[in-house]
Design a protein around this motif. Structure first.
Motif, PDB file in Angstrom:
ATOM      1  N   LEU A 264     -57.196  89.561  17.529  1.00 25.83           N
ATOM      2  CA  LEU A 264     -57.232  89.464  18.966  1.00 25.83           C
ATOM      3  C   LEU A 264     -56.758  87.938  19.489  1.00 25.83           C
ATOM      4  O   LEU A 264     -55.846  87.652  20.364  1.00 25.83           O
ATOM      5  N   ALA A 265     -57.742  87.099  18.982  1.00 23.09           N
ATOM      6  CA  ALA A 265     -57.571  85.695  19.288  1.00 23.09           C
ATOM      7  C   ALA A 265     -56.417  84.937  18.747  1.00 23.09           C
ATOM      8  O   ALA A 265     -55.933  84.137  19.601  1.00 23.09           O
ATOM      9  N   ALA A 266     -55.964  85.311  17.409  1.00 21.68           N
ATOM     10  CA  ALA A 266     -54.585  84.813  17.059  1.00 21.68           C
ATOM     11  C   ALA A 266     -53.394  85.269  18.114  1.00 21.68           C
ATOM     12  O   ALA A 266     -52.650  84.496  18.556  1.00 21.68           O
ATOM     13  N   THR A 267     -53.689  86.651  18.537  1.00 21.49           N
ATOM     14  CA  THR A 267     -52.464  87.072  19.503  1.00 21.49           C
ATOM     15  C   THR A 267     -52.483  86.610  20.677  1.00 21.49           C
ATOM     16  O   THR A 267     -51.507  86.035  21.234  1.00 21.49           O
ATOM     17  N   VAL A 268     -53.723  86.467  21.353  1.00 17.70           N
ATOM     18  CA  VAL A 268     -53.927  85.907  22.786  1.00 17.70           C
ATOM     19  C   VAL A 268     -53.457  84.401  22.527  1.00 17.70           C
ATOM     20  O   VAL A 268     -52.821  83.826  23.465  1.00 17.70           O
ATOM     21  N   ALA A 269     -53.870  83.616  21.651  1.00 15.49           N
ATOM     22  CA  ALA A 269     -53.332  82.190  21.451  1.00 15.49           C
ATOM     23  C   ALA A 269     -51.636  81.961  21.406  1.00 15.49           C
ATOM     24  O   ALA A 269     -51.176  81.045  22.262  1.00 15.49           O
ATOM     25  N   GLU A 270     -51.132  82.863  20.888  1.00 24.54           N
ATOM     26  CA  GLU A 270     -49.692  82.826  20.907  1.00 24.54           C
ATOM     27  C   GLU A 270     -49.050  83.283  22.269  1.00 24.54           C
ATOM     28  O   GLU A 270     -47.920  82.446  22.475  1.00 24.54           O
ATOM     29  N   VAL A 271     -49.672  84.317  22.938  1.00 28.97           N
ATOM     30  CA  VAL A 271     -49.324  84.360  24.220  1.00 28.97           C
ATOM     31  C   VAL A 271     -49.539  83.111  25.164  1.00 28.97           C
ATOM     32  O   VAL A 271     -48.627  82.658  25.819  1.00 28.97           O
ATOM     33  N   ASP A 272     -50.776  82.276  24.897  1.00 27.15           N
ATOM     34  CA  ASP A 272     -50.715  81.235  25.840  1.00 27.15           C
ATOM     35  C   ASP A 272     -49.889  80.063  25.350  1.00 27.15           C
ATOM     36  O   ASP A 272     -49.444  79.388  26.460  1.00 27.15           O
ATOM     37  N   ARG A 273     -49.342  80.128  24.168  1.00 25.54           N
ATOM     38  CA  ARG A 273     -48.114  79.191  23.914  1.00 25.54           C
ATOM     39  C   ARG A 273     -46.803  79.315  24.251  1.00 25.54           C
ATOM     40  O   ARG A 273     -46.223  78.611  25.110  1.00 25.54           O
ATOM     41  N   LEU A 274     -46.848  80.808  24.593  1.00 29.47           N
ATOM     42  CA  LEU A 274     -45.592  81.092  25.364  1.00 29.47           C
ATOM     43  C   LEU A 274     -45.637  81.104  26.677  1.00 29.47           C
ATOM     44  O   LEU A 274     -44.615  80.764  27.476  1.00 29.47           O
TER      45      LEU A 274
ATOM     46  N   HIS B  60     -48.795  89.500  17.100  1.00 27.29           N
ATOM     47  CA  HIS B  60     -49.170  88.168  16.851  1.00 27.29           C
ATOM     48  C   HIS B  60     -47.684  87.459  15.990  1.00 27.29           C
ATOM     49  O   HIS B  60     -47.164  86.725  16.457  1.00 27.29           O
ATOM     50  N   HIS B  61     -47.254  88.128  14.945  1.00 31.47           N
ATOM     51  CA  HIS B  61     -46.344  87.681  14.247  1.00 31.47           C
ATOM     52  C   HIS B  61     -45.029  87.805  14.953  1.00 31.47           C
ATOM     53  O   HIS B  61     -44.197  87.049  15.000  1.00 31.47           O
ATOM     54  N   ALA B  62     -44.703  88.880  15.990  1.00 25.34           N
ATOM     55  CA  ALA B  62     -43.757  89.159  16.740  1.00 25.34           C
ATOM     56  C   ALA B  62     -43.409  88.061  17.689  1.00 25.34           C
ATOM     57  O   ALA B  62     -42.508  87.543  18.211  1.00 25.34           O
ATOM     58  N   LEU B  63     -44.663  87.522  18.333  1.00 30.79           N
ATOM     59  CA  LEU B  63     -44.566  86.597  19.350  1.00 30.79           C
ATOM     60  C   LEU B  63     -44.336  85.068  18.622  1.00 30.79           C
ATOM     61  O   LEU B  63     -43.706  84.410  19.294  1.00 30.79           O
ATOM     62  N   LEU B  64     -44.593  85.245  17.408  1.00 34.09           N
ATOM     63  CA  LEU B  64     -44.425  83.863  16.676  1.00 34.09           C
ATOM     64  C   LEU B  64     -42.796  83.518  16.602  1.00 34.09           C
ATOM     65  O   LEU B  64     -42.343  82.734  16.780  1.00 34.09           O
ATOM     66  N   LEU B  65     -42.320  84.801  16.065  1.00 34.33           N
ATOM     67  CA  LEU B  65     -40.696  84.890  16.014  1.00 34.33           C
ATOM     68  C   LEU B  65     -40.094  84.757  17.632  1.00 34.33           C
ATOM     69  O   LEU B  65     -39.001  84.071  17.634  1.00 34.33           O
ATOM     70  N   ALA B  66     -40.750  85.465  18.525  1.00 36.55           N
ATOM     71  CA  ALA B  66     -40.065  85.101  19.839  1.00 36.55           C
ATOM     72  C   ALA B  66     -40.234  83.670  20.411  1.00 36.55           C
ATOM     73  O   ALA B  66     -39.237  83.362  21.071  1.00 36.55           O
ATOM     74  N   GLY B  67     -41.456  83.039  20.028  1.00 37.41           N
ATOM     75  CA  GLY B  67     -41.493  81.505  20.350  1.00 37.41           C
ATOM     76  C   GLY B  67     -40.305  80.762  19.619  1.00 37.41           C
ATOM     77  O   GLY B  67     -39.794  79.779  20.152  1.00 37.41           O
ATOM     78  N   GLN B  68     -40.061  80.900  18.437  1.00 39.65           N
ATOM     79  CA  GLN B  68     -38.874  80.477  17.832  1.00 39.65           C
ATOM     80  C   GLN B  68     -37.615  80.441  18.396  1.00 39.65           C
ATOM     81  O   GLN B  68     -36.835  79.627  18.680  1.00 39.65           O
ATOM     82  N   HIS B  69     -37.375  81.635  19.155  1.00 40.66           N
ATOM     83  CA  HIS B  69     -35.965  82.215  19.713  1.00 40.66           C
ATOM     84  C   HIS B  69     -36.044  81.382  21.024  1.00 40.66           C
ATOM     85  O   HIS B  69     -35.176  80.941  21.384  1.00 40.66           O
ATOM     86  N   LEU B  70     -37.124  81.377  21.853  1.00 48.36           N
ATOM     87  CA  LEU B  70     -37.181  80.745  22.968  1.00 48.36           C
ATOM     88  C   LEU B  70     -37.175  79.238  22.600  1.00 48.36           C
ATOM     89  O   LEU B  70     -36.456  78.462  23.667  1.00 48.36           O
TER      90      LEU B  70
ATOM     91  N   ALA C  35     -33.156  83.425  27.924  1.00 47.20           N
ATOM     92  CA  ALA C  35     -33.440  83.720  26.403  1.00 47.20           C
ATOM     93  C   ALA C  35     -34.480  84.839  26.346  1.00 47.20           C
ATOM     94  O   ALA C  35     -35.537  84.844  26.739  1.00 47.20           O
ATOM     95  N   VAL C  36     -33.828  85.898  25.763  1.00 49.98           N
ATOM     96  CA  VAL C  36     -34.809  87.381  25.685  1.00 49.98           C
ATOM     97  C   VAL C  36     -35.284  87.653  24.481  1.00 49.98           C
ATOM     98  O   VAL C  36     -34.273  87.622  23.705  1.00 49.98           O
ATOM     99  N   ALA C  37     -36.418  87.723  24.272  1.00 56.26           N
ATOM    100  CA  ALA C  37     -37.176  88.413  23.170  1.00 56.26           C
ATOM    101  C   ALA C  37     -37.574  89.671  23.356  1.00 56.26           C
ATOM    102  O   ALA C  37     -38.558  89.859  24.179  1.00 56.26           O
ATOM    103  N   LEU C  38     -36.699  90.880  22.795  1.00 53.19           N
ATOM    104  CA  LEU C  38     -37.295  92.236  22.896  1.00 53.19           C
ATOM    105  C   LEU C  38     -38.116  92.466  21.849  1.00 53.19           C
ATOM    106  O   LEU C  38     -37.481  92.669  20.665  1.00 53.19           O
ATOM    107  N   CYS C  39     -39.751  92.665  21.983  1.00 55.91           N
ATOM    108  CA  CYS C  39     -40.258  93.005  20.706  1.00 55.91           C
ATOM    109  C   CYS C  39     -40.699  94.425  20.638  1.00 55.91           C
ATOM    110  O   CYS C  39     -41.451  94.802  21.892  1.00 55.91           O
ATOM    111  N   VAL C  40     -40.270  95.269  19.645  1.00 59.63           N
ATOM    112  CA  VAL C  40     -40.510  96.545  19.723  1.00 59.63           C
ATOM    113  C   VAL C  40     -41.394  96.881  18.687  1.00 59.63           C
ATOM    114  O   VAL C  40     -41.228  96.554  17.561  1.00 59.63           O
ATOM    115  N   ASP C  41     -42.214  97.855  18.923  1.00 55.19           N
ATOM    116  CA  ASP C  41     -43.281  98.328  17.898  1.00 55.19           C
ATOM    117  C   ASP C  41     -42.835  99.298  17.226  1.00 55.19           C
ATOM    118  O   ASP C  41     -41.979 100.334  17.372  1.00 55.19           O
ATOM    119  N   THR C  42     -42.784  99.094  15.588  1.00 61.13           N
ATOM    120  CA  THR C  42     -42.115  99.940  14.861  1.00 61.13           C
ATOM    121  C   THR C  42     -43.269 100.726  13.902  1.00 61.13           C
ATOM    122  O   THR C  42     -43.146 101.281  12.716  1.00 61.13           O
TER     123      THR C  42
END
Length: 653
Positions: free
Chosen positions: A589-599, A540-550, A469-476
């Motif tokens: 930064l804290a919200a982003t790192v927390a979502e990295v930890d969840r994944l 942070h939001h992108a990783l939330l959506l990536a987590g849903q996909h995974l 399951a691949v989540a490609l998150c691209v900066d726009t």
């Protein structure tokens, strides 16, 4: 004829397109359209831009675009106006009048009589303008044969030029005009005006037209088949003659109007032509009767030549409009290939036909889809072809790198099962150190003095995972557009999508864009995405959506690929609001790192592709990668796609 006596002649193929010419390169055309779409153009605009630009096809002669053809049309138009002027007939009349007066004065000077002196006073009293002088000399009794001949030549010249304005080839046919010829022409004009008057009143004039052509067909080599065709033919030339007059000064127009009364010495000819012009203008008001042209060259044109020059200007203007494709419903089929070849040569016709074929093939092969609002978008077929091209470029870049071969080993990149197995050539899994050391100790106890042997090595068995399951998150965010990273980012997504959809069909790819907010997008939506000025890099939001996909694919190996050129500057609040701060706030930064930890808890494999040389971004991704056991890659823009695909293949194996 015996076979050995046969002779063959070979020449260029002239009946339509060259059957041996290579086909239009649709792949190159679609690549060009795809680049423009990825840069923000609509598919319709990208197609039009391709047609305007043309194609530099290595397999055939370059195809010149509409812009190049239009430029040549305008150059020809400018050259026509720059090299010529319209007063050739007036200049020739002036020269003939001067010659006639000089011959007459010479003849009178040799006479010693009161009558000769009186005639000299008559000549001295002539109006200063050429038209008035020619009119006054209409009843003059010439003493000089040369003068009389020159004056008659003025009349004949005016008659020939006026007829040459309206009837093709008339000037040459009337070189040695007789009074009988003049009467025949006047009769033809009377019959023509009668025919057009009846046609304008709605009468059926086919029989009258046929009788007219039987009697006067020699004046119409174009051979019109009915009255309407005759009117079209005459109206085009009459409109050009009127535009020629509009292009002259008021003094020149007045002079020509007065001179026209002297055509062939019969003012009825000018009256008949004026009546004809009035009828034609009423019957064909859509013709261009008003547009002037600026002629400023040194080459004088007679009235007939000037009219033909105006006709040519009109044809060039029509070609320029056809090539511009700027009017509603325009297609390349509208281009008059015969007129284009007549103006610019055979190669221009070949190029225009190739462009029309290209447009036709792109539409016929279903590379565009029409949306409900009438707009066009790239079809799935077109996206597949663009993906093939992008992936081909990536493979070319990967070709020079050290490859990784496929293996039949179990458990590549899966979770440890607790079991081990002996190492075999080609295995890249982690060693099981305790088992390896135990094997070495047992071997030494049996009398083998080597400290470590390859036969001692055992590796960790991992679970076999057949899917990823691949989540490609691209900066726009706007910086991606501003710094030229927009198109490489899209081509990377194309290449990865093509690889997964063709080689790893069981894998689940999710494309996620993130600016101020993040969202899931389809490939076609991402390819056509416009760059917009938007502050915020909401990883942070992108990783939330990536987590849903995974989480929706629990049986698949989780892979998160992040392409960004800036550190996180926004995060998602519980109420859905995207909070933005620059420099990044501790909360972001804290919200982003927390979502990295969840994944990371989902055993996700992370790779961060860092674009640019922002030191703050470098510090952030390095620290996060160490935290989650991920990887950081700093590719060049040209190498971005290759790096992303290579990393996916590495993790996938």
């Amino acid at each position: 004829m015996p076979r050995h006596d046969r002779r063959y002649a070979y020449g260029p193929y002239t009946d339509g397109p060259d059957p041996l010419a290579p086909p239009v390169d649709l792949r190159a055309a679609l690549d060009a359209i795809g680049r423009d779409v990825m840069e923000g153009s609509s598919p319709r605009s990208a197609l039009q831009e391709l047609l305007r630009r043309g194609m530099d096809d290595p397999n055939r002669n370059p195809i010149r675009g509409l812009d190049d053809l239009t430029r040549q049309v305008w150059q020809r138009r400018s050259r026509l106006q720059r090299d010529n002027r319209l007063d050739g007939t007036l200049q020739e009349v002036r020269e003939l009048l001067e010659r006639a007066l000089e011959a007459e004065r010479t003849a009178l000077a040799n006479e010693n009589s009161d009558d000769a002196r009186f005639r000299e006073m008559q000549l001295d009293a002539l109006p200063s303008d050429t038209g008035g002088a020619v009119r006054e000399l209409d009843s003059y009794d010439w003493r000089s044969a040369e003068g009389r001949e020159a004056y008659q030549e003025i009349r004949d010249l005016l008659g020939r030029e006026m007829l040459d304005q309206r009837f093709a080839g008339m000037k040459q046919a009337m070189q040695n005009v007789t009074p009988g010829d003049v009467e025949q022409i006047r009769e033809m004009l009377d019959d023509l005006n009668s025919l057009l008057a009846n046609h304008a009143q709605g009468q059926d004039t086919q029989e009258q037209f046929q009788q007219f052509m039987q009697k006067h067909g020699e004046f119409f080599p174009e051979n019109p088949q009915n009255t309407d065709e005759l009117v079209d033919l005459l109206a085009q030339r009459a409109a050009a003659a009127q535009r020629m007059l509009n292009s002259m000064s008021a003094e020149q127009r007045a002079e020509l109007a007065e001179l026209s009364q002297q055509a062939f010495g019969d003012p009825r000819l000018a009256q008949a032509l004026a009546q004809l012009d009035a009828q034609l203008q009423g019957m064909r008001p859509g013709e261009d009767w008003t547009s002037p042209g600026r002629f400023r060259g040194d080459n004088p044109l007679g009235m007939g030549e000037a009219t033909r020059a105006m006709e040519e200007l009109g044809r060039l203007d029509a070609l320029a409009e056809q090539l511009s494709q700027s009017y509603p419903g325009a297609t390349l089929e509208d281009i008059d290939l015969d007129a284009l070849e007549a103006q610019l040569g055979e190669q221009a016709r070949v190029d225009a036909r190739a462009l029309a074929e290209l447009e036709r093939e792109l539409r016929r092969q279903g590379l565009f889809e029409r949306m409900p609002d009438g707009s066009l978008r790239l079809s799935p077929k077109a996206l597949r072809r663009l993906g093939e091209s992008a992936l081909r470029d990536v493979v070319d870049r990967l070709g020079s790198r050290r490859g990784e071969r496929e293996t039949r080993r179990s458990g590549a990149s899966g979770e440890p099962t607790g079991a081990t197995r002996p190492w075999a050539f080609g295995d890249t899994e982690a060693w099981h150190v305790p088992r390896t050391l135990i094997n070495a100790a047992l071997r030494r106890a049996a009398g083998d003095t080597r400290r470590l042997d390859v036969t001692d090595v055992e590796i960790v068995e991992t679970e076999q995972r057949s899917r990823a399951a691949v989540a490609l998150c691209v900066d726009t965010s706007w910086s991606m557009v501003q710094d030229g990273r927009w198109v490489p980012m899209k081509r990377t997504a194309l290449a990865l999508h093509q690889l997964i959809s063709t080689r790893f069909r069981g894998d689940a790819l999710k494309l996620i864009t993130f600016g101020r907010h993040a969202r899931d997008v389809e490939l076609g939506e991402l390819i056509g995405l416009d760059g917009a000025y938007e502050q915020g890099t909401n990883l942070h939001h992108a990783l939330l959506l990536a987590g849903q996909h995974l989480r929706r694919n629990p049986d698949a190996q989780p892979v998160v690929l992040v392409v960004t050129d800036g550190e996180p500057t926004a995060h998602l609040e519980p109420d859905g609001y995207a909070a933005f701060d620059y420099p990044p706030s501790p909360q972001t930064l804290a919200a982003t790192v927390a979502e990295v930890d969840r994944l990371t808890g989902l055993r996700a494999s992370f790779t961060f592709f860092r674009l640019g040389d922002d030191p703050r971004l470098a510090r952030f991704v390095d620290s996060v990668a160490r935290r989650c056991g991920g990887k950081v890659v700093a590719p060049t823009l040209d190498g971005l796609g290759a790096e992303v695909v290579a990393d996916y293949l590495r993790v996938r194996k």
